[in-house]
Design an enzyme around this catalytic site. Structure first.
Site, PDB file in Angstrom:
ATOM      1  CE  LYS A  26      90.043  77.544  14.028  1.00 57.76           C
ATOM      2  NZ  LYS A  26      90.738  78.776  13.669  1.00 57.76           N
ATOM      3  N   PRO A 111      79.098  80.938  11.438  1.00 55.81           N
ATOM      4  CG  PRO A 111      80.021  82.981  12.080  1.00 55.81           C
ATOM      5  CD  PRO A 111      79.442  81.713  12.631  1.00 55.81           C
ATOM      6  CG  ASP A 153      91.966  74.999  11.136  1.00 54.75           C
ATOM      7  OD1 ASP A 153      93.184  74.965  11.359  1.00 54.75           O
ATOM      8  OD2 ASP A 153      91.314  76.053  10.989  1.00 54.75           O
TER       9      ASP A 153
HETATM   10  O1  C5P Z   1      94.336  73.571   4.753  1.00 54.19           O
HETATM   11  P1  C5P Z   1      93.379  74.690   4.500  1.00 54.19           P
HETATM   12  O2  C5P Z   1      92.387  74.381   3.415  1.00 54.19           O
HETATM   13  O3  C5P Z   1      92.748  75.235   5.726  1.00 54.19           O
HETATM   14  O4  C5P Z   1      94.313  75.880   3.967  1.00 54.19           O
HETATM   15  C1  C5P Z   1      93.829  76.923   3.168  1.00 54.19           C
HETATM   16  C2  C5P Z   1      95.033  77.683   2.629  1.00 54.19           C
HETATM   17  O5  C5P Z   1      95.711  78.346   3.694  1.00 54.19           O
HETATM   18  C3  C5P Z   1      96.102  76.792   2.004  1.00 54.19           C
HETATM   19  O6  C5P Z   1      95.854  76.581   0.655  1.00 54.19           O
HETATM   20  C4  C5P Z   1      97.374  77.581   2.231  1.00 54.19           C
HETATM   21  O7  C5P Z   1      97.500  78.596   1.256  1.00 54.19           O
HETATM   22  C5  C5P Z   1      97.119  78.284   3.542  1.00 54.19           C
HETATM   23  N1  C5P Z   1      97.714  77.597   4.712  1.00 54.19           N
HETATM   24  C6  C5P Z   1      99.095  77.632   4.895  1.00 54.19           C
HETATM   25  N2  C5P Z   1      99.659  77.017   5.981  1.00 54.19           N
HETATM   26  C7  C5P Z   1      98.884  76.390   6.893  1.00 54.19           C
HETATM   27  C8  C5P Z   1      97.475  76.344   6.730  1.00 54.19           C
HETATM   28  C9  C5P Z   1      96.918  76.968   5.625  1.00 54.19           C
HETATM   29  O8  C5P Z   1      99.824  78.207   4.086  1.00 54.19           O
HETATM   30  N3  C5P Z   1      99.450  75.812   7.947  1.00 54.19           N
END
Ligand code: C5P
Length: 305
Positions: A26, A111, A153
């Site tokens: 995406k 990637p 995501d």
């Molecule tokens: O949920 P995901 O593993 O993709 O998120 C990785 C990191 O990105 C989270 O630990 C958080 O620090 C940050 N994040 C956030 N707000 C979001 C998505 C991600 O703060 N909406």
């Protein structure tokens, strides 16, 4: 129900009895980020669109769960409990109350660490695939709950179609791609980790107040106008961590005379155009201008009927 979702439509039963599914990448056509919530996550608004560029997952029934990796596998742990594909399978089996089984094969093309959502897409598409192959018949609501726990995501890829995503990314409203859209992806050799980019955003590395985005109006714009409108609130934070990325963005934009943006939390950059030949031409010009600093890939953005 998921049967009507594009993700389920990508699922195929091959003549040899294997199930296969494509797990698309995406990009974010704009990303607005709001202050951190009490749980540390950030509410956001983003138009996410799937691309015609994908990993492929296949499944063959068998007694014990195993995972085989092929293609671009560097940095992906092969143990099923350590990577997103295996964790998705284990969570699904746990939710359904069955023993996980069969051989999953992940052919990796996308990637990692680039903001293209490859790992999240793999996880979501494994949920959709195994829900069918294991004959679980969990509904979309159940799959989305598992997806949400796997990453911000992941729900988008269970849903599988162009959407305005809010909340952590899991609150989705369909937002159609009305015009032909092609992107040229600019892939630097180095990725960026998501958590640190949000942390630097919290430290104040952000654009001064910008007006709210009218996403419905954006959806009606042609590629050129949309490319001029796009804003990604995480760019100042990502560019603070990786100043070379800002230089790459500026050099890429200067080489083609049109804006270049970051997708997600980086490090992939992209620019938009409305035709396949123009995307190929932009990609060739960017390849010449950037040399070994990035790989350039022209891709089509998926449109639903
Ligand atoms: O949920 P995901 O593993 O993709 O998120 C990785 C990191 O990105 C989270 O630990 C958080 O620090 C940050 N994040 C956030 N707000 C979001 C998505 C991600 O703060 N909406």
């Amino acid at each position: 129900m998921l049967e009507t979702h594009p993700a389920a439509a990508r699922l195929k039963l091959e003549p040899d009895g294997r199930w296969t599914i494509h797990a698309p990448a995406k990009i974010n056509l704009g990303l607005r980020v709001f202050p951190p919530r009490p749980d540390g996550f950030h509410d956001l608004e983003t138009w996410m669109v799937p691309l015609y560029w994908h990993d492929t997952i296949s499944y063959q029934d068998g007694p014990d769960l195993s995972l085989t990796l092929s293609g671009r596998t560097e940095g992906i742990p092969p143990e099923p409990d350590k990577n997103l594909v295996g964790r998705a399978a284990l969570r699904l089996a746990e939710r359904a109350g069955i023993a996980p089984r069969g051989t999953l094969t992940l052919h990796k093309v996308l990637p990692p660490g680039g903001g293209l959502g490859g790992g999240s897409s793999d996880a979501a598409n494994v949920l959709v695939l195994l829900n069918r192959a294991w004959e679980l018949e969990l509904d979309a609501h159940d799959l989305l709950a598992i997806a949400e726990a796997l990453g911000s995501d992941v729900p988008f890829f269970v849903h599988g179609r162009s959407a305005l995503c809010r909340g952590r990314g899991e609150v989705m409203t369909p937002l159609r791609v009305c015009r032909p859209l092609f992107a040229v992806l600019i892939l630097p050799p180095e990725g960026l980790a998501t958590g640190p980019v949000f942390k630097v955003f919290d430290e104040g590395r952000r654009h001064p107040d910008r007006p709210p985005t009218d996403w419905c109006a954006w959806a009606g714009l042609d590629a050129r106008a949309l490319n001029h409108a796009i804003v990604n609130d995480l760019e100042p934070a990502a560019f603070h961590i990786a100043p070379w990325l800002e230089t790459l963005r500026d050099d890429a934009a200067a080489a083609i005379g049109q804006p270049v943006h970051m997708t997600g939390s980086g490090s992939t950059l992209f620019t938009l155009t409305g035709s396949a030949p123009h995307a190929a031409d932009l990609s060739a010009r960017l390849g010449t201008a950037l040399g070994s600093r990035a790989t350039c890939v022209p891709v089509r953005i998926l449109r639903q009927r």
